[in-house]
Design a protein around this motif. Sequence first.
Motif, PDB file in Angstrom:
ATOM      1  N   PRO A 140      39.229   1.952  13.024  1.00 12.95           N
ATOM      2  CA  PRO A 140      38.394   2.320  11.878  1.00 12.95           C
ATOM      3  C   PRO A 140      37.761   1.159  11.129  1.00 12.95           C
ATOM      4  N   ARG A 141      38.475   0.030  10.986  1.00 14.41           N
ATOM      5  CA  ARG A 141      37.962  -1.031  10.140  1.00 14.41           C
ATOM      6  C   ARG A 141      38.495  -2.377  10.604  1.00 14.41           C
ATOM      7  N   ALA A 142      37.729  -3.439  10.366  1.00 20.04           N
ATOM      8  CA  ALA A 142      38.145  -4.796  10.724  1.00 20.04           C
ATOM      9  C   ALA A 142      37.910  -5.736   9.554  1.00 20.04           C
ATOM     10  N   LEU A 143      38.714  -6.800   9.510  1.00 19.85           N
ATOM     11  CA  LEU A 143      38.609  -7.830   8.477  1.00 19.85           C
ATOM     12  C   LEU A 143      38.508  -9.172   9.183  1.00 19.85           C
ATOM     13  N   TYR A 144      37.474  -9.937   8.861  1.00 18.99           N
ATOM     14  CA  TYR A 144      37.146 -11.190   9.556  1.00 18.99           C
ATOM     15  C   TYR A 144      37.695 -12.387   8.784  1.00 18.99           C
ATOM     16  N   PHE A 145      38.501 -13.211   9.456  1.00 18.59           N
ATOM     17  CA  PHE A 145      39.125 -14.390   8.866  1.00 18.59           C
ATOM     18  C   PHE A 145      38.529 -15.664   9.461  1.00 18.59           C
ATOM     19  N   TYR A 146      38.693 -16.772   8.733  1.00 13.00           N
ATOM     20  CA  TYR A 146      38.129 -18.041   9.179  1.00 13.00           C
ATOM     21  C   TYR A 146      38.945 -18.703  10.280  1.00 13.00           C
ATOM     22  N   ALA A 147      40.258 -18.370  10.425  1.00  8.54           N
ATOM     23  CA  ALA A 147      41.101 -19.030  11.427  1.00  8.54           C
ATOM     24  C   ALA A 147      42.235 -18.118  11.846  1.00  8.54           C
ATOM     25  N   GLY A 148      42.590 -18.171  13.128  1.00  8.43           N
ATOM     26  CA  GLY A 148      43.623 -17.298  13.663  1.00  8.43           C
ATOM     27  C   GLY A 148      45.006 -17.593  13.131  1.00  8.43           C
ATOM     28  N   TYR A 149      45.381 -18.873  13.091  1.00 10.08           N
ATOM     29  CA  TYR A 149      46.717 -19.231  12.626  1.00 10.08           C
ATOM     30  C   TYR A 149      46.935 -18.748  11.197  1.00 10.08           C
ATOM     31  N   ALA A 150      45.960 -19.001  10.353  1.00  7.42           N
ATOM     32  CA  ALA A 150      46.066 -18.599   8.949  1.00  7.42           C
ATOM     33  C   ALA A 150      46.108 -17.088   8.802  1.00  7.42           C
ATOM     34  N   THR A 151      45.496 -16.369   9.710  1.00  5.31           N
ATOM     35  CA  THR A 151      45.494 -14.910   9.636  1.00  5.31           C
ATOM     36  C   THR A 151      46.913 -14.373   9.727  1.00  5.31           C
ATOM     37  N   ASN A 152      47.627 -14.726  10.800  1.00  3.37           N
ATOM     38  CA  ASN A 152      48.984 -14.206  10.970  1.00  3.37           C
ATOM     39  C   ASN A 152      49.957 -14.769   9.950  1.00  3.37           C
ATOM     40  N   ALA A 153      49.841 -16.057   9.665  1.00  2.00           N
ATOM     41  CA  ALA A 153      50.779 -16.685   8.739  1.00  2.00           C
ATOM     42  C   ALA A 153      50.699 -16.055   7.353  1.00  2.00           C
ATOM     43  N   SER A 154      49.570 -15.463   7.019  1.00  2.00           N
ATOM     44  CA  SER A 154      49.384 -14.873   5.701  1.00  2.00           C
ATOM     45  C   SER A 154      49.406 -13.348   5.724  1.00  2.00           C
ATOM     46  N   ALA A 155      49.018 -12.742   6.830  1.00  3.34           N
ATOM     47  CA  ALA A 155      49.010 -11.273   6.907  1.00  3.34           C
ATOM     48  C   ALA A 155      50.421 -10.711   6.940  1.00  3.34           C
ATOM     49  N   VAL A 156      51.327 -11.387   7.646  1.00  2.00           N
ATOM     50  CA  VAL A 156      52.700 -10.881   7.728  1.00  2.00           C
ATOM     51  C   VAL A 156      53.347 -10.790   6.345  1.00  2.00           C
ATOM     52  N   PRO A 157      53.272 -11.850   5.498  1.00  2.00           N
ATOM     53  CA  PRO A 157      53.847 -11.729   4.154  1.00  2.00           C
ATOM     54  C   PRO A 157      53.145 -10.689   3.280  1.00  2.00           C
ATOM     55  N   ALA A 158      51.915 -10.338   3.611  1.00  2.00           N
ATOM     56  CA  ALA A 158      51.226  -9.290   2.854  1.00  2.00           C
ATOM     57  C   ALA A 158      51.762  -7.907   3.197  1.00  2.00           C
ATOM     58  N   LEU A 159      52.401  -7.782   4.359  1.00  2.00           N
ATOM     59  CA  LEU A 159      52.866  -6.476   4.827  1.00  2.00           C
ATOM     60  C   LEU A 159      54.317  -6.196   4.472  1.00  2.00           C
ATOM     61  N   VAL A 160      55.164  -7.222   4.509  1.00  2.00           N
ATOM     62  CA  VAL A 160      56.583  -7.045   4.201  1.00  2.00           C
ATOM     63  C   VAL A 160      57.065  -8.192   3.330  1.00  2.00           C
ATOM     64  N   GLY A 161      58.188  -7.949   2.645  1.00  2.00           N
ATOM     65  CA  GLY A 161      58.742  -8.970   1.767  1.00  2.00           C
ATOM     66  C   GLY A 161      60.240  -8.840   1.640  1.00  2.00           C
ATOM     67  N   GLU A 162      60.775  -9.401   0.607  1.00  2.00           N
ATOM     68  CA  GLU A 162      62.217  -9.402   0.386  1.00  2.00           C
ATOM     69  C   GLU A 162      62.748  -7.967   0.355  1.00  2.00           C
ATOM     70  N   GLY A 163      63.835  -7.731   1.112  1.00  2.00           N
ATOM     71  CA  GLY A 163      64.414  -6.398   1.207  1.00  2.00           C
ATOM     72  C   GLY A 163      63.889  -5.596   2.381  1.00  2.00           C
TER      73      GLY A 163
END
Length: 417
Positions: A102-125
Amino acid sequence: MTVSWLNEFDERLSALDVQALRRRRREVVPEQNARLNVDGESLLAFCSNDYLGLSQAPALREAVHAAVERYGVGSGASPMVSGHSVANAALERELAEAVGLPRALYFYAGYATNASAVPALVGEGDALFSDALNHACLIDGARLSKATVHRYRHADLQQLDALLAASPARRKLVISDAVFSMDGDVADIAGLHALCERHDALLLLDDAHGFGVLGPQGRGALAAAGFTGAEASPRVLYMATLGKALGVAGAFVAGPERLVEWLLQKTRSYTYATAAPALLAEAVRASLRCVLGADGEHRRQQLQARIMQLRDGLAPGADAAVDAAGWTLMASSTAIQPLVIGDNAAALAVMAVLREQGLWVPAIRPPTVPVGTARLRIALSAAHEPADVDTLLRALRIAARAIGAQGQTARAPLATA
């Protein structure tokens, strides 16, 4: 006088030298086809992730020239301020359509995408489940998330099932490469998805090495597994990079509208980083047209032919010296063909012999790969001609005779052989 701890770095660097683990950069200039000028020397290269040979394609060059005239060079700001150009917006729509989500989000770099997307999805607990051979960017994202991390054996879905079942966490995230960057094998996406369905988990797939190459029209590993279009799953996020088979730079995440909107709101490498320049977005759009068209299909056929040529040439019984050396060509149907040598110094020695014969094939050592499995990571491309692969095979036979079994040390069993 107190000796500063900063002086320890000389000893630490020396320790890397002793273990044959110090890395160094080379200065390169692209030449024709699959050749690179490396530190002033023209070499036949088997080191690039430019799997379709698109990085030097005329259509991409023309797109960049036209974009510079219209947009200039830099983007000027974060996408949240003024950096989200019409070119970037158009690219997001076209990427979403290409992968059938349905939708895509364009990032400037691959490494930064995963390193930052994962903490946006889950956190402590929360609970996070990571394949043991995942790329460093996923591993770093897991650490940054502060979620409880469960590392399962590579491709061991039975262990993953048990870990998911035992976790009391309400929010669970499974992260996995789709094509593993050092082994070249492809994840069991259907199996991963089934486990996520059973345990109410979200699946994040990193298809850096599959997008453009795998699936119908090169639409990627997720499309190859049938989880796009009408069959798209509400619990899958698909990430892919644009600097490998697409030949440009950057990355994107695609998936359900609400999940992509959440990433737009909460992914720090998106919010706080300057947007990718429009000239890159236009280059990716041109590349995507190539990938999805007849040109892309021709390039994928060329690549597959080179993969089969190499594997036939290194099959058991094809050459006595290679057999005697004890090297292992791992099971891979992708452009990544790992030839495991074992010892770090031996892998570097084989690389050096190949360099003397005008080839650049990188030796990959720990911590990128497990101890005892140092290897040549042979990266094939549609830009390689049959004669190029024949040259590599001859060079490997010479290296096997020059180094062979004498360069071997005991090594750990391989996950795949």
